[in-house]
Design an enzyme around this catalytic site. Structure first.
Site, PDB file in Angstrom:
ATOM      1  N   ASP A 205       0.831  -1.412   0.126  1.00  0.00           N
ATOM      2  CA  ASP A 205       0.261   0.335  -0.041  1.00  0.00           C
ATOM      3  C   ASP A 205       0.566   1.247  -0.027  1.00  0.00           C
ATOM      4  O   ASP A 205       1.699   1.548   1.000  1.00  0.00           O
ATOM      5  CB  ASP A 205      -0.523   0.039   0.881  1.00  0.00           C
TER       6      ASP A 205
ATOM      7  N   ALA B  25      -0.390   4.421  -8.425  1.00  0.00           N
ATOM      8  CA  ALA B  25      -1.668   3.812  -7.916  1.00  0.00           C
ATOM      9  C   ALA B  25      -2.980   5.522  -7.558  1.00  0.00           C
ATOM     10  O   ALA B  25      -1.973   6.497  -7.630  1.00  0.00           O
ATOM     11  CB  ALA B  25      -0.832   3.907  -7.045  1.00  0.00           C
TER      12      ALA B  25
ATOM     13  N   THR C 162      -5.692  13.724 -14.059  1.00  0.00           N
ATOM     14  CA  THR C 162      -6.225  13.878 -14.959  1.00  0.00           C
ATOM     15  C   THR C 162      -6.521  15.186 -15.236  1.00  0.00           C
ATOM     16  O   THR C 162      -6.668  15.863 -14.292  1.00  0.00           O
ATOM     17  CB  THR C 162      -7.544  12.971 -14.382  1.00  0.00           C
ATOM     18  N   ASP C 163      -7.787  14.913 -16.638  1.00  0.00           N
ATOM     19  CA  ASP C 163      -8.436  16.363 -16.792  1.00  0.00           C
ATOM     20  C   ASP C 163      -9.107  16.675 -16.050  1.00  0.00           C
ATOM     21  O   ASP C 163     -10.130  18.092 -15.846  1.00  0.00           O
ATOM     22  CB  ASP C 163      -8.042  16.699 -18.362  1.00  0.00           C
ATOM     23  N   GLU C 164      -9.492  15.665 -15.216  1.00  0.00           N
ATOM     24  CA  GLU C 164     -11.274  15.989 -14.454  1.00  0.00           C
ATOM     25  C   GLU C 164     -11.195  17.257 -13.254  1.00  0.00           C
ATOM     26  O   GLU C 164     -11.699  17.718 -13.086  1.00  0.00           O
ATOM     27  CB  GLU C 164     -11.667  15.114 -13.521  1.00  0.00           C
TER      28      GLU C 164
ATOM     29  N   TYR D  85     -14.282  12.205  -6.981  1.00  0.00           N
ATOM     30  CA  TYR D  85     -12.531  11.685  -6.916  1.00  0.00           C
ATOM     31  C   TYR D  85     -11.774  12.778  -7.833  1.00  0.00           C
ATOM     32  O   TYR D  85     -10.584  12.345  -7.345  1.00  0.00           O
ATOM     33  CB  TYR D  85     -12.885  10.921  -8.430  1.00  0.00           C
ATOM     34  N   SER D  86     -11.827  13.579  -8.553  1.00  0.00           N
ATOM     35  CA  SER D  86     -11.758  14.722  -9.231  1.00  0.00           C
ATOM     36  C   SER D  86     -10.854  15.697  -8.299  1.00  0.00           C
ATOM     37  O   SER D  86     -10.200  15.737  -8.349  1.00  0.00           O
ATOM     38  CB  SER D  86     -11.487  15.097  -9.912  1.00  0.00           C
TER      39      SER D  86
ATOM     40  N   SER E  71      -9.987  14.551  -4.763  1.00  0.00           N
ATOM     41  CA  SER E  71      -8.945  13.838  -4.374  1.00  0.00           C
ATOM     42  C   SER E  71      -7.488  14.273  -5.570  1.00  0.00           C
ATOM     43  O   SER E  71      -6.666  14.272  -4.841  1.00  0.00           O
ATOM     44  CB  SER E  71      -9.560  12.813  -3.766  1.00  0.00           C
ATOM     45  N   LYS E  72      -8.037  13.968  -6.268  1.00  0.00           N
ATOM     46  CA  LYS E  72      -7.039  14.350  -7.442  1.00  0.00           C
ATOM     47  C   LYS E  72      -6.645  15.699  -7.499  1.00  0.00           C
ATOM     48  O   LYS E  72      -5.262  15.946  -7.044  1.00  0.00           O
ATOM     49  CB  LYS E  72      -7.607  13.792  -8.788  1.00  0.00           C
TER      50      LYS E  72
ATOM     51  N   ASN F 243     -20.671  10.860 -25.583  1.00  0.00           N
ATOM     52  CA  ASN F 243     -21.084   9.329 -25.448  1.00  0.00           C
ATOM     53  C   ASN F 243     -21.957   8.203 -26.509  1.00  0.00           C
ATOM     54  O   ASN F 243     -21.106   7.278 -26.898  1.00  0.00           O
ATOM     55  CB  ASN F 243     -21.070   9.367 -23.933  1.00  0.00           C
TER      56      ASN F 243
ATOM     57  N   GLY G 122     -23.881  15.079 -10.508  1.00  0.00           N
ATOM     58  CA  GLY G 122     -22.440  15.608 -11.090  1.00  0.00           C
ATOM     59  C   GLY G 122     -22.244  15.684 -12.253  1.00  0.00           C
ATOM     60  O   GLY G 122     -20.792  16.028 -12.853  1.00  0.00           O
TER      61      GLY G 122
HETATM   62  P1  NAD Z   1      -6.900   1.629 -12.177  1.00  0.00           P
HETATM   63  O1  NAD Z   1      -7.903   2.109 -11.334  1.00  0.00           O
HETATM   64  O2  NAD Z   1      -6.933   0.910 -13.848  1.00  0.00           O
HETATM   65  O3  NAD Z   1      -5.479   1.265 -11.605  1.00  0.00           O
HETATM   66  C1  NAD Z   1      -5.174   1.710 -10.461  1.00  0.00           C
HETATM   67  C2  NAD Z   1      -3.926   1.143  -9.443  1.00  0.00           C
HETATM   68  O4  NAD Z   1      -3.273   1.513  -8.394  1.00  0.00           O
HETATM   69  C3  NAD Z   1      -4.423  -0.326  -9.688  1.00  0.00           C
HETATM   70  O5  NAD Z   1      -3.576  -1.309  -9.645  1.00  0.00           O
HETATM   71  C4  NAD Z   1      -4.433  -0.510  -8.101  1.00  0.00           C
HETATM   72  O6  NAD Z   1      -4.552  -1.479  -7.208  1.00  0.00           O
HETATM   73  C5  NAD Z   1      -3.723   0.618  -7.792  1.00  0.00           C
HETATM   74  N1  NAD Z   1      -3.633   0.955  -5.899  1.00  0.00           N
HETATM   75  C6  NAD Z   1      -4.805   1.233  -5.387  1.00  0.00           C
HETATM   76  N2  NAD Z   1      -4.508   1.735  -4.390  1.00  0.00           N
HETATM   77  C7  NAD Z   1      -3.685   1.597  -3.640  1.00  0.00           C
HETATM   78  C8  NAD Z   1      -2.712   1.690  -2.693  1.00  0.00           C
HETATM   79  N3  NAD Z   1      -3.269   2.481  -1.525  1.00  0.00           N
HETATM   80  N4  NAD Z   1      -1.652   1.118  -2.514  1.00  0.00           N
HETATM   81  C9  NAD Z   1      -1.134   0.805  -3.736  1.00  0.00           C
HETATM   82  N5  NAD Z   1      -1.862   0.427  -4.928  1.00  0.00           N
HETATM   83  C10 NAD Z   1      -3.095   1.192  -5.418  1.00  0.00           C
HETATM   84  O7  NAD Z   1      -6.031   2.940 -12.680  1.00  0.00           O
HETATM   85  P2  NAD Z   1      -5.917   3.548 -13.649  1.00  0.00           P
HETATM   86  O8  NAD Z   1      -6.909   3.667 -15.425  1.00  0.00           O
HETATM   87  O9  NAD Z   1      -4.602   2.637 -14.849  1.00  0.00           O
HETATM   88  O10 NAD Z   1      -5.298   4.990 -13.869  1.00  0.00           O
HETATM   89  C11 NAD Z   1      -3.653   5.521 -13.144  1.00  0.00           C
HETATM   90  C12 NAD Z   1      -3.251   6.982 -13.074  1.00  0.00           C
HETATM   91  O11 NAD Z   1      -4.008   7.370 -14.339  1.00  0.00           O
HETATM   92  C13 NAD Z   1      -4.227   7.533 -11.829  1.00  0.00           C
HETATM   93  O12 NAD Z   1      -4.000   8.041 -11.075  1.00  0.00           O
HETATM   94  C14 NAD Z   1      -5.555   8.377 -12.415  1.00  0.00           C
HETATM   95  O13 NAD Z   1      -6.069   9.354 -11.936  1.00  0.00           O
HETATM   96  C15 NAD Z   1      -4.793   8.158 -13.661  1.00  0.00           C
HETATM   97  N6  NAD Z   1      -5.533   8.930 -15.108  1.00  0.00           N
HETATM   98  C16 NAD Z   1      -6.312   8.092 -15.179  1.00  0.00           C
HETATM   99  C17 NAD Z   1      -7.034   8.423 -16.965  1.00  0.00           C
HETATM  100  C18 NAD Z   1      -8.199   7.694 -17.043  1.00  0.00           C
HETATM  101  O14 NAD Z   1      -8.320   7.692 -18.482  1.00  0.00           O
HETATM  102  N7  NAD Z   1      -7.717   5.485 -17.064  1.00  0.00           N
HETATM  103  C19 NAD Z   1      -7.089   9.569 -17.304  1.00  0.00           C
HETATM  104  C20 NAD Z   1      -6.050  10.254 -16.934  1.00  0.00           C
HETATM  105  C21 NAD Z   1      -5.424  10.082 -15.630  1.00  0.00           C
HETATM  106  P1  TYD Z   2     -15.669   6.846 -17.267  1.00  0.00           P
HETATM  107  O1  TYD Z   2     -14.707   5.558 -18.684  1.00  0.00           O
HETATM  108  O2  TYD Z   2     -16.333   6.752 -16.165  1.00  0.00           O
HETATM  109  O3  TYD Z   2     -14.273   7.968 -17.468  1.00  0.00           O
HETATM  110  P2  TYD Z   2     -14.453   9.508 -16.331  1.00  0.00           P
HETATM  111  O4  TYD Z   2     -16.214   9.722 -15.939  1.00  0.00           O
HETATM  112  O5  TYD Z   2     -14.315   9.611 -15.753  1.00  0.00           O
HETATM  113  O6  TYD Z   2     -14.745  11.122 -17.608  1.00  0.00           O
HETATM  114  O7  TYD Z   2     -16.807   7.238 -18.514  1.00  0.00           O
HETATM  115  C1  TYD Z   2     -16.905   8.257 -19.831  1.00  0.00           C
HETATM  116  C2  TYD Z   2     -18.283   8.825 -20.108  1.00  0.00           C
HETATM  117  O8  TYD Z   2     -18.799   8.039 -20.328  1.00  0.00           O
HETATM  118  C3  TYD Z   2     -18.901   9.695 -18.536  1.00  0.00           C
HETATM  119  O9  TYD Z   2     -19.082  11.278 -19.283  1.00  0.00           O
HETATM  120  C4  TYD Z   2     -19.786   8.506 -18.594  1.00  0.00           C
HETATM  121  C5  TYD Z   2     -19.909   8.016 -19.716  1.00  0.00           C
HETATM  122  N1  TYD Z   2     -20.329   7.213 -19.150  1.00  0.00           N
HETATM  123  C6  TYD Z   2     -21.614   6.371 -19.397  1.00  0.00           C
HETATM  124  O10 TYD Z   2     -22.620   6.475 -19.546  1.00  0.00           O
HETATM  125  N2  TYD Z   2     -22.486   5.205 -18.871  1.00  0.00           N
HETATM  126  C7  TYD Z   2     -21.504   4.665 -18.409  1.00  0.00           C
HETATM  127  O11 TYD Z   2     -21.755   3.114 -18.150  1.00  0.00           O
HETATM  128  C8  TYD Z   2     -19.978   4.031 -18.310  1.00  0.00           C
HETATM  129  C9  TYD Z   2     -19.301   3.643 -17.126  1.00  0.00           C
HETATM  130  C10 TYD Z   2     -20.047   5.543 -18.568  1.00  0.00           C
END
Ligand code: NAD
Ligand code: TYD
Length: 367
Positions: A73, A96, A146-148, A172-173, A175-176, A271, A306
């Site tokens: 962790d 993570a 993230t851009d969020e 989520y956003s 906390s990021k 979407n 939201g």
């Molecule tokens: P994910 O949820 O697929 O993976 C997160 C990983 O972190 C998992 O392997 C999980 O086991 C690990 N993890 C969670 N809590 C932990 C902890 N306390 N200690 C150690 N490991 C822990 O996420 P992702 O989509 O690969 O995103 C990775 C990063 O990129 C994140 O920081 C996310 O905010 C950022 N990000 C994601 C996206 C996207 O579209 N997915 C876009 C922009 C930025």
């Molecule tokens: P998501 O993949 O959860 O990414 P984020 O919310 O971080 O952008 O969702 C992408 C977009 O798709 C978002 O506008 C929410 C929408 N969405 C749906 O319409 N249906 C779904 O089941 C999911 C998971 C997301």
């Protein structure tokens, strides 16, 4: 000498990376990218293996002599301190996180713990480690965000730039955003060589089924309803995960400490248009669809609380300062991704566990 070995011998320094969250979606793609490009670099993954982490994402690296996996962790400061020291880490790539908006609405606690407290734990442990080693200039702490954090755009607003004020709307956003501010403060207060990246929505292989693109692909293959939130007009900017990894590579090697870089795909899509596109390609590529055409499965459901209307990234800075642009088109990337889900049922089927079904019925009560 292979191309990768040549590239490694040409690069100035060998690095010793700690990759947090390396068993998740983007983290595992990044680890594969790095081990291929820089086989002489040490890559240590620290991952708690939450529901989103999957050891299988890294199984092909088992024989790689410079790769090491540690289950743990990021909030465990004793473990983090020991790893930084024992492995002589000079570069942290911090992925993570708790990453799913819908889960943050159901239970924000874990988001504050991992994203805020976990990031703080890592930053402070790395600061002490960096100071003990007399503050090497080439060290890096890459905070992947993230851009969020910038909030929601109107239809005619200019895309997010690095100076757009933060206005996060989901737990989520938020906390990021908190973790980004901490990373920024560690550069400004201590001079620690921290870089932040803010990226748009990724897609590609190893993407956990709860997110839009894998969820739709899997539901099409299973003949289940495709739940589109609200009116389906929300816009996201989609980036192929391989392009995100190449951007992070450039940022680690060429980025300037203390800076933020926005990363995006120049692919704004509504979407509903994206879901229709996924249906079209699935109709073409999958021979055995239970319901055909897959568009029949599209179901509009209650909107997410939201729900941000539009995200878009202005990626001029990373293009002009570091020379990075995405290589993949949205059509090409989606086709590759759909093919991956078609050919890797053994990867995603076990993820549709009882825990996942319970989560699913909580979010999709109407479907
Ligand atoms: P994910 O949820 O697929 O993976 C997160 C990983 O972190 C998992 O392997 C999980 O086991 C690990 N993890 C969670 N809590 C932990 C902890 N306390 N200690 C150690 N490991 C822990 O996420 P992702 O989509 O690969 O995103 C990775 C990063 O990129 C994140 O920081 C996310 O905010 C950022 N990000 C994601 C996206 C996207 O579209 N997915 C876009 C922009 C930025
Ligand atoms: P998501 O993949 O959860 O990414 P984020 O919310 O971080 O952008 O969702 C992408 C977009 O798709 C978002 O506008 C929410 C929408 N969405 C749906 O319409 N249906 C779904 O089941 C999911 C998971 C997301």
């Amino acid at each position: 000498m292979t191309f990768s070995e040549q590239k490694q011998s040409n690069s100035k320094e060998q690095r010793r990376l700690l990759v947090t969250g390396g068993a998740g979606f983007i983290g595992s793609n990044f680890v594969h990218h790095w081990c291929k490009q820089y086989p002489g670099d040490r890559v240590v993954v620290l991952d708690a293996l939450t529901y989103a982490g999957n050891r299988q994402n890294l199984s092909s690296l088992a024989g790689h002599q410079n790769f090491h996996f540690v289950q743990g962790d990021i909030c465990n400061d004793a473990l983090v301190n020991a790893l930084l020291k024992e492995e002589s880490i000079d570069t942290v790539a911090h992925f993570a996180a708790e990453s799913h908006v819908d889960r943050s609405i159901l239970g924000p606690d874990a988001f504050v713990r991992t994203n805020v407290v976990g990031t703080f734990t890592l930053l402070d442990a790395f600061r002490q480690h960096w100071e003990r080693r007399n503050q090497p200039k080439s060290d890096r702490f890459l905070h992947v965000s993230t851009d969020e954090v910038y909030g929601s755009l109107g239809p005619d607003d200019h895309p997010f730039t690095e100076t757009t004020p933060y206005a996060p709307n989901s737990p989520y956003s938020a906390s990021k955003a908190g973790s980004d501010h901490l990373a920024r403060a560690y550069y400004h207060t201590y001079g620690m060589p921290t870089i932040i990246t803010n990226c748009s929505n990724n897609y590609g292989s190893y993407h956990f089924p709860e997110k839009l693109i894998p969820l739709m692909c899997i539901n099409i293959l299973m003949g289940k309803p495709l739940p589109v939130y609200g009116d389906g007009q929300n816009v996201r900017d989609w980036l192929y995960v391989g392009d995100h990894c190449s951007a992070l590579d450039v940022v680690i090697h060429k980025g300037k400490p203390g800076e933020t870089y926005n990363i995006g795909g120049n692919n704004e899509v509504k979407n509903i248009d994206l879901v229709n596109k996924l249906c079209e390609v699935m109709n073409e590529l999958a021979a055995d669809l239970p319901i055909r055409p897959a568009q029949k499965l599209i179901t509009f459901v209650k909107d997410r609380a939201g729900h941000d209307r539009r995200y878009a990234i202005d990626a001029t800075k990373i293009k002009t300062e570091l020379g990075w642009t995405p290589a993949e088109t949205v059509d090409g990337g989606l086709r590759r991704t759909i093919e991956w889900y078609l050919h890797n049922r053994d990867w995603w089927q076990p993820l549709l566990s009882a825990e996942y079904q319970a989560y699913y019925s909580q979010v999709y009560t109407q479907v």
